[in-house]
Every structure is written in structure tokens, then in C-alpha cells.
Design a protein around this motif. Structure first.
Motif, PDB file in Angstrom:
ATOM      1  N   GLU A   1     -20.397 -12.394  10.621  1.00 53.40           N
ATOM      2  CA  GLU A   1     -20.019 -11.564   9.686  1.00 53.40           C
ATOM      3  C   GLU A   1     -20.529 -11.832   8.349  1.00 53.40           C
ATOM      4  O   GLU A   1     -20.931 -10.908   7.536  1.00 53.40           O
ATOM      5  CB  GLU A   1     -18.167 -12.009   9.520  1.00 53.40           C
TER       6      GLU A   1
ATOM      7  N   GLN B   1     -25.758  -6.108   4.044  1.00 50.47           N
ATOM      8  CA  GLN B   1     -24.831  -4.861   3.204  1.00 50.47           C
ATOM      9  C   GLN B   1     -25.189  -5.325   1.797  1.00 50.47           C
ATOM     10  O   GLN B   1     -25.415  -4.474   0.858  1.00 50.47           O
ATOM     11  CB  GLN B   1     -23.552  -4.883   3.645  1.00 50.47           C
TER      12      GLN B   1
ATOM     13  N   GLN C   1     -13.302   1.298   2.480  1.00 47.13           N
ATOM     14  CA  GLN C   1     -13.591   1.187   3.882  1.00 47.13           C
ATOM     15  C   GLN C   1     -13.809  -0.296   4.154  1.00 47.13           C
ATOM     16  O   GLN C   1     -13.272  -1.003   5.131  1.00 47.13           O
ATOM     17  CB  GLN C   1     -14.613   2.007   4.532  1.00 47.13           C
ATOM     18  N   GLN C   2     -14.902  -0.930   3.267  1.00 47.10           N
ATOM     19  CA  GLN C   2     -15.293  -2.198   3.565  1.00 47.10           C
ATOM     20  C   GLN C   2     -13.910  -3.169   3.101  1.00 47.10           C
ATOM     21  O   GLN C   2     -13.768  -4.066   3.865  1.00 47.10           O
ATOM     22  CB  GLN C   2     -16.456  -2.326   2.424  1.00 47.10           C
ATOM     23  N   THR C   3     -13.114  -2.781   2.127  1.00 49.68           N
ATOM     24  CA  THR C   3     -12.101  -3.634   1.801  1.00 49.68           C
ATOM     25  C   THR C   3     -11.059  -3.655   2.692  1.00 49.68           C
ATOM     26  O   THR C   3     -10.473  -4.697   3.004  1.00 49.68           O
ATOM     27  CB  THR C   3     -11.421  -3.041   0.368  1.00 49.68           C
TER      28      THR C   3
ATOM     29  N   ASP D   1     -26.928  -3.144  -1.057  1.00 54.89           N
ATOM     30  CA  ASP D   1     -26.319  -2.738  -2.091  1.00 54.89           C
ATOM     31  C   ASP D   1     -27.211  -3.046  -3.333  1.00 54.89           C
ATOM     32  O   ASP D   1     -27.349  -2.370  -4.554  1.00 54.89           O
ATOM     33  CB  ASP D   1     -24.896  -3.299  -2.252  1.00 54.89           C
TER      34      ASP D   1
ATOM     35  N   GLU E   1     -16.373   4.378   0.259  1.00 57.33           N
ATOM     36  CA  GLU E   1     -17.052   3.260   1.204  1.00 57.33           C
ATOM     37  C   GLU E   1     -16.468   1.825   0.703  1.00 57.33           C
ATOM     38  O   GLU E   1     -16.416   1.007   1.479  1.00 57.33           O
ATOM     39  CB  GLU E   1     -18.549   3.471   0.837  1.00 57.33           C
ATOM     40  N   LYS E   2     -16.407   1.593  -0.558  1.00 59.49           N
ATOM     41  CA  LYS E   2     -15.721   0.374  -0.837  1.00 59.49           C
ATOM     42  C   LYS E   2     -14.129   0.069  -0.351  1.00 59.49           C
ATOM     43  O   LYS E   2     -13.916  -1.056   0.043  1.00 59.49           O
ATOM     44  CB  LYS E   2     -15.586   0.282  -2.281  1.00 59.49           C
TER      45      LYS E   2
ATOM     46  N   GLN F   1     -22.528  -9.143   5.795  1.00 60.28           N
ATOM     47  CA  GLN F   1     -22.401  -9.160   4.617  1.00 60.28           C
ATOM     48  C   GLN F   1     -23.445  -9.347   3.737  1.00 60.28           C
ATOM     49  O   GLN F   1     -23.968  -8.502   2.741  1.00 60.28           O
ATOM     50  CB  GLN F   1     -21.191 -10.022   4.418  1.00 60.28           C
TER      51      GLN F   1
END
Length: 731
Positions: free
Chosen positions: A104, A111, A663-665, A115, A660-661, A108
Motif C-alpha cells: 500500500e 500516486q 474515492q481515495q479517501t 500528484d 478523485e480525492k 501511495q
């Protein structure tokens, strides 16, 4: 999300395996001790030195001890296998959970790196766009300043030309009025008019001819005034002659006045158009400046936001990388620990198996004919001899016991009973009762057995205390760590759920705002189409009206201009003939002048032309104003649509980022809930194990220190009693 790895405590099985290893080494030492003891007892028994009872021989006692040791060795081996299975399960779980966190964290990091790169690229792109907008702002400001300068110059030229034309029209109108009123200052007025800058050469020649004719007429009138009889009769024809002489110049001046008025009207229309064009250009440049500055401000804000996003991503990336490195180190340490414990477990298992085999081998030896057969052959007889001797001795001792021996026995009994009462020890009370009834030899053996038993209990309880302390301490640390993890995970889940709810609300607001903007755009488009149609009709009507007014003006000007030209031509030819023929034909000419042809309503036509010019100017102004309003409305519509489209694009981009944020949250929240479930399970298991430890490891009556103190007092009392008995034997 940033990673915060935890350090799980080592399971209790780790400490138990270590304790089992120590116990295994102690068992081997005990085995050697027991074998040595067996040989010593056998030798002592064969020599007749044993005082044990014949019912249980020393060899049998050794075999029983070996049976107990073998059973304990197998039990410890099994318990170690169970504990190692738990430890192995902990190792597998820790390796799995840590590996999952590492995967994970790697995702991250990937990602966050993307970002970060995207935010920096967006900030750089926005910087380039801001530079372009600043260049557009500078260019628009320069164009506005240049257009303002040109407009100021054009307006100054217009004011000068307009004043010049107005002065010329005023001068012509004054000259016409003077000529028509036959005032004496006609020459002076005409001379002033001739000096005007805009009077053409043809008009100046006509004025000069008129002034010359007027001068000749004045001379002729002066010579004729000598005859008094003709003065009264010539008065009226003299006025007609003046009218004849001034009619041509008046017509010329009228035509010249109309020409100057037309030039002034054209100048005014040109000025109005120039002003309207400048105002449109100024409005366009001003709107462009506002738009450029607004877009530059929005892009500056967006750039600042993207830079902030880049800084946040960089911080999260650094924290996640640090957490990943810590997890990798923890996984490495865990694997090393598990490997070491696994090797130690395998060695212990080998040692324990060898111990059991050694015990079984020793039992086989002790049960063989060499040992067991000899013991059965020789030890019972020796034991019976010893027992017979001891029995007769005891009978003699009990039958003829001396008073001082009875007193010593009573002293021992009282001592043991006092200590038993003081400490509450059932062992001391049992020893006191046996001391009162049994011979001293049996009492001493029983006291020794009690001392050994108490010491064994002390050792066993010490081992149990060490095991309980280790297990309780480990369990407490595990419970505290897991409870802290559960609290942290719960708080983190609540935080992410709150962020998700906030993002959902912001997404709904953005969606409503986008829908409202699109609705406003639709309404603005409908209104714009209506305004465009109305303005187009108004401009068409104004143009048609201007064409009609110009046509009417042309018709009237052609008529009155032609009439004035014909009259002026006739007047000029008559004036020329008068100058050539002299004054002899004055009466005939004046009579002809009195019968001049009709030339139209020249005076009234001037007012009509003025009104027509005003009407034409009004229609032209209406056309220009409507066209300007159309351009301004079109520009405002385009500006509104551009701003709305940009606002919609910004909101849609923000909506995409927030979605998108979110969904990530939500994904992080789901992962945290799964981790919370696992951690809560570990905490529940630790609490259940604590409840299991409570009955054996938590003091409910006397504390461990108090029990140790009482046991030491019991052992010391038994030793003192044994010492008293030993002193008796010496006596």
C-alpha cells in the motif's frame, strides 16, 4: 494517506520458548543428578547403610523419578510445540500485514509522486499562461493609451474645423441679413466675409464684382441727386435696382451657406462616428483589460493552490517513504527474529527428544537384570535386617524411654506446634503430631521430606511467578499497544469519514453551481438572440429613414439650388450689361428687374433644410447608438459566456479532483476499517488471554512475597526441629 507503522509486541510464546529452553537444560542436569543419586543409594543400600523402609526400595524410587521426568519432558516438549505454533502464527500474520502495508505504501508513493509531478507541471503551465496574460495586459494598455491620444487629436481638429465652419456660416448669415435689409454697412460686411478663410475664389470674385457695381451705383446716384425734380419719382425704382444688384450675391451666399452647413453636418457626423468608434474601442480594450486581469488573478490563485498541493504531496511523500523504510526495517527484524526462534525451537526439540531417549535408556538399564535382579536378590534381605534391628531398637526405646528423652520430645512437639500456630502451616502441625507419636528416626525423615517438598514448591512457584510476570507484562504491553492502535485507527477513520462527507457536500455544491451557470447561459443566449433581432430591426429602420430623409433633402436642394442658380445667372448678366451700357438704360433695367421670375421660397427652405439635417442627424445617431449598443451587448454576451465557460471548466476540474480525492479517501477508510478489524481481533485475543491468566497469575489472597516469607519460616522451623533431633542423636 501517510503511513504510520506500529511495532507489535512479541507474543508470549516467545518468552515461553525461552523458558522451555532453560527448563530443558535443567532437566538434563537433573537427569545426571538422579542417575548419580541412584548409584549412591544402591551402593549405600548394599553396604547396609540405608534406613529406608523395605516396602519402597531406592531403585524403585529412582525409576519413579525417571518416569516423572520423562512425563514432564514430553509435556514440556508438547507445550513448546504449541507455543511455537502460536509464535509462528504471529510471525506469519506480522509478515503478511507488514507486506500489505508495504504494498500500500508503494502504491501511495507512486500516486503521490504522480500528484507531485502533475501539480508542479500545472503550476509551471499556469506561470507561462500568466506571463502571456501580463503581456496582453501591457499591450492592451498601450493600445488604449495610443487610441486615447489619437482621439484627443481628432477631437481637437474637429473643434477647430467646427468653429471655423460655424463662424463662416454666421458671417454669411449676417451678410445676407445686411444685404436684405439694405443697410449702409454692406461693403464693410462683405469685406469681412471676403476675408474669411473658407470663402472660395468664385464667391470672392462675385463679392468684388458686387462691391464694384455698388461703388458705380453710388457715383451715379450722387450725380443724379442734383436734379431735385426727379428725386421723388426715382425713389422706388432705386430700391428695385438695389434688389436687382444684391439678388445675385445673396443667392451665391445662400448656396455657400448651405454648402458650409452641409460640411459642418458631415463634420459632426464624422465626429459622432469617430467618438462612437473610439468609445467602442475603449470599451473593448477596457473589457479586455478587466478580463485579462481577472483571468490572471484566477490563474495566480490556481498556481498558488497547485504549489500548495505540490508542497502537501511532497510532505506526504516524504512521510510515506519514511514509514515504508521503517516498515521494511521492521519486516527485516521480524523475519530475523522468527528465523532465530525457529532455529532455536528446532534445536530445543532435538534436545528434548534426546532427553526423553536418555531417560528411557536409563530406565531400561535400571530395569535390566544387572540392576533390578541384583536389587531383588540382595536389597530386600539387607532391608529386612536393618528393619529388624531398627524395630527391636525402637521397641526397646519406646519400652524403656528415659524421662529426659520424653522432655526433649515434648520440647520438639511444642516448638513445632508453636511455629505451626504462628505461621498457620499444616506441614509443621503434621510434623508435630508425628513427633509426638513416632520415633525420632521416622520424624527426622518426615521433616527432611517436608523440607524437600517445601523447597520444591518454592522452586515451582518461583518458576510459575517468572512465567506469570513475563506473560502479564507481555500481555499488558500488547493490550496497551493494541488499544492505542485501535484508538488511533478509530480517530483516523472518523477523520477520513468526515473528510469524505465534506467532499460529498462540496461535490453537490459544485454540481448545483455548474447547473445554475448553464441555466444562466441558456437564459443569456435567449435574451441575446432577442436583443440582436431588435437591434438589427432598429438599425435597418434607421438606415431606411436616413435614405428617405437624404432623398427628400436632395429633391429640395436640387430644386432650390437650380432656381437660385438661374436667378443668379440672370442677375449677373444684367449687372454686366449695366456696367457696359452705363446709366442710360437704368429705367428699363429697373423695370425688368421689378418683373424678375419667381425663384422659390429660398428663405423658408433654409429652415426646412435645418430641420431635415436635425432629423437626419437623429436617425444617424440612432443607427450609431444602436450599432454601438449591439456591439457592446454582443461583447458583454461573449464576455459572459467566456467567463461562464471558464468558471464551469474550473468547477468541473475542481469537481473531478474532489471526486478523485473522495474515492481515495473512501479507499483509505475501507483499508483503515479492515486494519481496525484485525487490530480489534488482536486486542480481543489479548484481553481473552489476560482473563485466562488471571486465575493462575493474579493474587487474590496472599501475595507472592507473603507466601515466600511464610514458606521460608516453615523451612527454617523444620530445620531447627531437625537440628534438635540431630543434637539428640549426638547425645
Amino acid at each position: 494517506r501517510p503511513f504510520h507503522p506500529t511495532k507489535p509486541a512479541l507474543p508470549a510464546s516467545t518468552h515461553r520458548i525461552a523458558a522451555a529452553a532453560m527448563s530443558s537444560s535443567r532437566s538434563l542436569r537433573r537427569l545426571g543428578y538422579v542417575l548419580g543419586l541412584a548409584l549412591s543409594v544402591a551402593a549405600a543400600t548394599s553396604a547396609g547403610l540405608s534406613s529406608q523402609r523395605a516396602e519402597v526400595t531406592p531403585l524403585q524410587k529412582v525409576v519413579e523419578l525417571l518416569d516423572d521426568m520423562k512425563a514432564k519432558g514430553k509435556k514440556d516438549k508438547h507445550e513448546e510445540e504449541v507455543e511455537f505454533a502460536k509464535f509462528k502464527e504471529w510471525c506469519d500474520g506480522t509478515r503478511s500485514s507488514t507486506s500489505s502495508r508495504l504494498e500500500e505504501a508503494a502504491a501511495q508513493i507512486e500516486q503521490l509522486s504522480a500528484d507531485l509531478a502533475k501539480a508542479e507541471a500545472d503550476a509551471e503551465e499556469l506561470g507561462v499562461e500568466i506571463e502571456g496574460l501580463n503581456a496582453d495586459i501591457d499591450q492592451a494598455e498601450k493600445e488604449l493609451a495610443s487610441a486615447s491620444g489619437v482621439r484627443d487629436k481628432e477631437h481637437g481638429d474637429y473643434l477647430a474645423d467646427h468653429a471655423d465652419l460655424s463662424e463662416s456660416v454666421d458671417a454669411i448669415e449676417r451678410a445676407i441679413a445686411v444685404l436684405k435689409s439694405r443697410q449702409a454697412d454692406v461693403p464693410q460686411t462683405l469685406l469681412q466675409l471676403r476675408a474669411a478663410a473658407r470663402i472660395p475664389d468664385e464667391a470672392k470674385s462675385a463679392i468684388d464684382a458686387f462691391l464694384s457695381m455698388d461703388s458705380s451705383s453710388s457715383s451715379a446716384s450722387a450725380s443724379a441727386s442734383a436734379s431735385a425734380s426727379a428725386s421723388v419719382e426715382l425713389a422706388a425704382p432705386e430700391a428695385n435696382a438695389y434688389e436687382f444688384q444684391s439678388g445675385g450675391i445673396v443667392a451665391i451666399l445662400e448656396k455657400l451657406r448651405h454648402k458650409f452647413q452641409d460640411q459642418r453636418l458631415g463634420l459632426e457626423k464624422e465626429e459622432m462616428n469617430s467618438k462612437a468608434n473610439f468609445e467602442m474601442l475603449e470599451q473593448k480594450l477596457t473589457d479586455n483589460l478587466k478580463e485579462y486581469k481577472k483571468r490572471a488573478g484566477a490563474k495566480n490563485a490556481a498556481k498558488a493552490q497547485r504549489l500548495e498541493d505540490a508542497a502537501s504531496a511532497k510532505g506526504d511523500l516524504k512521510e510515506t517513504e519514511a514509514g515504508k523504510a521503517e516498515d521494511e526495517q521492521k519486516l527485516k527484524d521480524t523475519l530475523a527474529t522468527c528465523q532465530a526462534k525457529s532455529e532455536e525451537f528446532e534445536k530445543n526439540q532435538v534436545t528434548r527428544a534426546a532427553e526423553v531417549q536418555a531417560i528411557e535408556k536409563a530406565q531400561e538399564i535400571l530395569r535390566s537384570d544387572e540392576v533390578a535382579g541384583s536389587a531383588a536378590k540382595y536389597l530386600p534381605a539387607a532391608a529386612s535386617l536393618v528393619q529388624t534391628g531398627r524395630g527391636s531398637a525402637l521397641v526397646q526405646l519406646r519400652g524403656g524411654e528415659a524421662p529426659e528423652e520424653v522432655a526433649r520430645r515434648q520440647k520438639i512437639v511444642e516448638f513445632l506446634q508453636g511455629k505451626a500456630k504462628l505461621t498457620g502451616s499444616r506441614y509443621l502441625a503434621l510434623a508435630a503430631s508425628h513427633a509426638l507419636a513416632d520415633p525420632f528416626a521416622k520424624v527426622k525423615k518426615m521433616i527432611k521430606d517436608l523440607i524437600v517438598k517445601l523447597m520444591e514448591q518454592a522452586n515451582s512457584e518461583a518458576d510459575h511467578k517468572a512465567y506469570c510476570d513475563a506473560e502479564l507484562a507481555t500481555n499488558k504491553q500488547t493490550r496497551e499497544d493494541k488499544q492505542a492502535e485501535v484508538d488511533a485507527l478509530t480517530a483516523n477513520i472518523e477523520k477520513h469519514e468526515s473528510e469524505s462527507a465534506q467532499l460529498a457536500q462540496e461535490l453537490a455544491e459544485l454540481s448545483d453551481a455548474i447547473a445554475e451557470l448553464k441555466k444562466q447561459q441558456a437564459e443569456a443566449t435567449a435574451l441575446r438572440e432577442q436583443e440582436k433581432a431588435t437591434n438589427a430591426q432598429t438599425v435597418a429602420d434607421a438606415k431606411a429613414a436616413q435614405a428617405a430623409v437624404e432623398k427628400a433633402t436632395k429633391v429640395l436642394k436640387e430644386f432650390y439650388g437650380k432656381a437660385a442658380d438661374d436667378y443668379a445667372a440672370g442677375a449677373a448678366s444684367a449687372s454686366s450689361a449695366l456696367l457696359q451700357n452705363g446709366g442710360g438704360r437704368l429705367a428699363a433695367e429697373m423695370k425688368e428687374a421689378s418683373q424678375a421670375p419667381y425663384k422659390g421660397m429660398q428663405t423658408e427652405s433654409g429652415g426646412i433644410f435645418g430641420f431635415l439635417e436635425v432629423v437626419l442627424s437623429d436617425f444617424a445617431r440612432l443607427e450609431a447608438a444602436t450599432s454601438g449598443a449591439e456591439d457592446a451587448q454582443a461583447a458583454a454576451y461573449e464576455r459572459f459566456m467566456d467567463e461562464s465557460n471558464q468558471d464551469i471548466a474550473v468547477k468541473e476540474t475542481a469537481s473531478g479532483h474532489k471526486d478523485e480525492k473522495k474515492q481515495q479517501t473512501d479507499a483509505v477508510t475501507a483499508s483503515l476499517k479492515k486494519e481496525l478489524e484485525l487490530t480489534q481481533g488482536e486486542l480481543d485475543a489479548a484481553l481473552a488471554y489476560f482473563e485466562k491468566l488471571k486465575p493462575d497469575c493474579v493474587d487474590h489472597g496472599l501475595s507472592y512475597e507473603e507466601r515466600v516469607t511464610l514458606r521460608e519460616e516453615e523451612i527454617q522451623s523444620l530445620k531447627e526441629a531437625l537440628e534438635i533431633l540431630n543434637q539428640q542423636d549426638l547425645a
